[in-house]
Design an enzyme around this catalytic site. Structure first.
Site: not given
Ligand code: ARG
Length: 493
Positions: A158, A279
């Site tokens: 999980h 970026s």
């Protein structure tokens, strides 16, 4: 204007450029052009052996085809005016040697069995390349695992810290998955490598053809016997795409982990600059773009599979033109899968695994609490459910100290005193130690260094066997092509 040999005669009417392009499979047919040449040569040799064509016919055809084989297929073959590469090669052949000989190449077959044969020849090559790439990525995973049998890291369920494991154990999980992907492709190969040739349109032919001869010349392991099935089925493409989809699901999960691990939150891995982008606005950025594109490609491969799947589902027997439209999905799925696996190997080989960070996290979130509960069972004879309850309560109270565990034990059952049983803080600390917890997990396939070392040795042996299998198959189809071409050359010498 070059004439399409197929269309002349039966049909009139002028097609718009849009219609011609809409119908043509030429772009995808570039994938099978070389295969088509081999199929033509094998078919023409068989026609000669069976005396369906005379030697005087065979010779100029074979000479021309060998010319294409040696010098490359002329670009004119790919003229979009032709419906497909089969019509293109035949048209060009007739143009260059005339229809008296050239017009006899296509006797006893149809484009329906021809294209199915070409697809299988090309696909088997792609499958072999894919299997070789899988072997490479598995070898890369094993090499990294070998260096990290004692590198502790948190294991998750999980996405919550669950129990400590090692980097070796984690990577071996992927190697095992990729090994099954390999097995599935190898199994698919045995059904791909069967010859549909001789099925003609679907009902075979009245000429005394020898299907086994062409199958042998083309390196097939046998026939797709029923001639209707031979031209109608694309299940070999579907199972390949299904297998590749499963493989890409595994790739995608690994990519997802690399994306998570390279995040500043986690910092388990530093990816090589080569597989990252920056970026256009944020000059500090280093983004795991290759892993992200690869995660997306898995979606593209599932898409290729489902597109191919729905294409066949409503088709009556036997050949339907819809099948032509399935083929580009096959090549797209194959290409994306292959690119992904090849690049994945590089990405893994160039990654730096931050073992200190991993170790730092390995014991967090009370990840060794299971081991503590197990130790209470092993050392003091408590039922597991009672031990689980005691440790769980202690975690809820905030720590796993002797005092807290004792309080928790009393709450669960006033008759239980861990202190009286002999539990000490020193013993608790030992039970909670990450390496202690790991070392105990020696069951086959477990994370204990002793177990992963054994696993790596076994997996390497499997990898060697798989490598030998691929080499053997590759050698046998290489040999078949060599014999085919030598036979053709001898005939025209
Ligand atoms: N190009 C076709 C294909 O890829 C083969 C041609 C069969 N055409 C036909 N009208 N039967 O499936």
């Amino acid at each position: 204007m070059r004439k399409d040999v197929v269309r002349q005669g039966r049909l009139s009417g002028t097609r718009s450029a849009e219609m011609v392009r809409f119908l043509s499979s030429m772009q995808a047919d570039r994938h099978i052009a070389r295969a088509d040449l081999l199929v033509d040569i094998a078919h023409v040799l068989m026609l000669d052996t069976q005396k369906i064509n005379e030697r005087a016919v065979t010779k100029p055809i074979i000479t021309t085809l060998l010319g294409y084989y040696d010098d490359g297929i002329p670009d004119d073959v790919f003229d979009e005016r032709f419906e497909d590469v089969h019509a293109g090669i035949e048209s060009l052949l007739i143009e260059s040697i005339g229809s008296e000989a050239g017009g006899r190449m296509h006797v006893g077959r149809s484009r329906n069995d021809e294209v199915a044969t070409c697809l299988r020849i090309r696909l088997r090559e792609d499958l072999l390349a894919q299997m070789a790439a899988l072997i490479h990525v598995r070898a890369t995973l094993l090499a990294i695992a070998e260096k990290h049998t004692t590198s502790a890291m948190p294991g998750f369920t999980h996405l919550q810290h669950a129990q400590p494991t090692t980097l070796a154990h984690h990577l071996l999980a992927y190697e095992q998955a990729f090994s099954r992907d390999f097995d599935r492709l190898l199994s698919a190969y045995t059904r791909v490598n069967r010859s549909p040739l001789g099925a003609a349109a679907f009902a075979s032919t009245g000429y005394p053809i020898d299907r086994n001869l062409t199958a042998g010349l083309l390196g097939f392991d046998g026939l797709v016997t029923n001639t209707m099935d031979a031209v109608a089925t694309r299940d070999f493409a579907l199972e390949t795409l299904a297998n590749l989809s499963i493989m890409m699901a595994n790739v995608s999960r690994l990519c997802e982990e690399l994306v998570i691990w390279s995040s500043a939150f986690v910092r388990f891995v530093t990816l090589d600059d080569a597989v990252c982008s920056t970026s256009s606005i944020m000059p500090q950025k280093k983004n795991p773009d290759i892993a992200e594109i690869m995660r997306a490609k898995s979606g593209a491969v599932f898409g290729a599979f489902s597109s191919a799947f729905v294409t066949v589902k409503g088709l009556p027997m036997s050949y339907n033109r819809d099948l032509q439209d399935l083929t580009p999905h096959l090549w797209r799925g194959v290409q994306d899968s292959h690119d992904s696996i090849v690049i994945l190997s590089d990405m893994l080989a160039g990654a730096t695994f931050e073992t200190e960070r991993m170790a730092e996290e390995a014991g967090k979130g009370n990840s060794t609490a299971t081991e503590l509960a197990d130790s209470l069972v092993r050392s003091y004879g408590l039922p597991f459910r009672t031990a689980h309850n005691i440790v769980g309560r202690a975690v809820q109270k905030g720590d796993l100290s002797l005092a807290t565990l004792e309080t928790a034990a009393q709450e669960v059952d006033t008759k239980i005193s861990l202190k009286n049983l002999g539990l000490t803080q020193k013993e608790i600390d030992r039970m909670l130690d990450v390496q202690h917890s790991l070392a105990l997990r020696t069951a086959p396939g477990g994370p204990a260094p002793a177990a992963t070392k054994k696993a790596i040795a076994l997996r390497k042996r499997q990898l060697n066997a798989d490598t030998a299998d691929v080499k053997k198959i590759q050698a046998s189809i290489n040999l078949a092509e060599k014999i085919l071409i030598t036979t053709a050359r001898r005939l025209v010498a």
